[in-house]
Design a protein around this motif. Sequence first.
Motif, short mmCIF file in Angstrom:
data_model
loop_
_atom_site.label_atom_id
_atom_site.label_comp_id
_atom_site.label_asym_id
_atom_site.label_seq_id
_atom_site.Cartn_x
_atom_site.Cartn_y
_atom_site.Cartn_z
N ARG A 1 16.45 29.82 -34.34
CA ARG A 1 17.62 28.95 -34.46
C ARG A 1 17.18 27.50 -34.66
N LEU A 2 17.90 26.80 -35.51
CA LEU A 2 17.62 25.39 -35.78
C LEU A 2 18.62 24.55 -35.00
N PHE A 3 18.13 23.84 -34.02
CA PHE A 3 18.99 23.04 -33.15
C PHE A 3 19.10 21.61 -33.67
N ARG A 4 20.26 21.01 -33.44
CA ARG A 4 20.49 19.62 -33.84
C ARG A 4 19.56 18.69 -33.06
N LEU A 5 19.35 18.96 -31.79
CA LEU A 5 18.50 18.13 -30.95
C LEU A 5 17.25 18.89 -30.54
N THR A 6 16.11 18.20 -30.62
CA THR A 6 14.83 18.75 -30.16
C THR A 6 14.14 17.65 -29.35
N THR A 7 12.98 17.95 -28.82
CA THR A 7 12.24 16.92 -28.08
C THR A 7 11.96 15.72 -28.98
N HIS A 8 11.80 15.97 -30.27
CA HIS A 8 11.52 14.87 -31.21
C HIS A 8 12.73 13.94 -31.37
N SER A 9 13.91 14.40 -30.98
CA SER A 9 15.11 13.55 -31.03
C SER A 9 14.96 12.35 -30.11
N LEU A 10 14.18 12.50 -29.04
CA LEU A 10 13.95 11.38 -28.12
C LEU A 10 13.13 10.29 -28.82
N ARG A 11 12.20 10.69 -29.65
CA ARG A 11 11.42 9.73 -30.44
C ARG A 11 12.31 9.06 -31.48
N HIS A 12 13.18 9.84 -32.11
CA HIS A 12 14.14 9.29 -33.06
C HIS A 12 15.00 8.23 -32.38
N TYR A 13 15.45 8.52 -31.17
CA TYR A 13 16.27 7.58 -30.41
C TYR A 13 15.52 6.25 -30.25
N TYR A 14 14.27 6.33 -29.82
CA TYR A 14 13.46 5.14 -29.60
C TYR A 14 13.30 4.32 -30.88
N ILE A 15 12.91 4.98 -31.96
CA ILE A 15 12.66 4.25 -33.21
C ILE A 15 13.93 3.63 -33.75
N ASP A 16 15.03 4.35 -33.66
CA ASP A 16 16.31 3.81 -34.10
C ASP A 16 16.70 2.60 -33.25
N LYS A 17 16.47 2.70 -31.95
CA LYS A 17 16.80 1.59 -31.03
C LYS A 17 15.95 0.37 -31.34
N VAL A 18 14.68 0.56 -31.62
CA VAL A 18 13.79 -0.55 -31.97
C VAL A 18 14.31 -1.24 -33.23
#
Length: 196
Positions: free
Chosen positions: A141-158
């Motif tokens: 299954r392909l999930f919308r959120l993965t552990t890498h989503s936390l990295r995405h959050y950080y980079i987007d926030k920066v």
Amino acid sequence: EEELKNFFKGCRNPRAFLAFKLMAFLGLRVGEVAVINVKDIDFNKHKLRVNTEKAGTIDFLYIHSEVRKLLYSWVQKFQEDILKHDGFVLFPDPNGNSKNNHISPNWLRKEFRNVCFLTNLSENYGVANNYIKEGVLKERRLFRLTTHSLRHYYIDKVYRYCKDPLKTQKLARHQDFKSTQTYIHIKQEEIDKTLK
């Protein structure tokens, strides 16, 4: 922001909680957070040395104050366990069956999936036929959120904070700007505002 708050409210495992905070507030990859060693942390200078997985380089990151307090408390509380596990801050659960002195990235991925399930964040958008187990093609299954989503959050926030693509690239620890571009999402309202 709301999803992240709900995610952390639902995360009951303190080891996973710390790992996920480090990922969301420092932009660490799952494999990088799993191997943080106590000798990599300078609490006085608020710095963390990271062996960047993809680039194969050593970087130094500023530790966000909220995460620094959490990390400091963890290290103080589990000082003996950390020393027994060759200094790895996120040592495996004593009740687990890990052969390493640090948590497994796969364990963290499973914990992430469990928390997503508990907090109603486990939406998926399809399946992939991409692995064979015991000679049988399996679907994943392909999930919308993965552990890498936390990295995405950080980079987007920066990027949202500094609006500087080159600083964002540096803080994301990307060698190539094309990698950083995949994380930066510019909304139509921002484009309209710039045009005006």
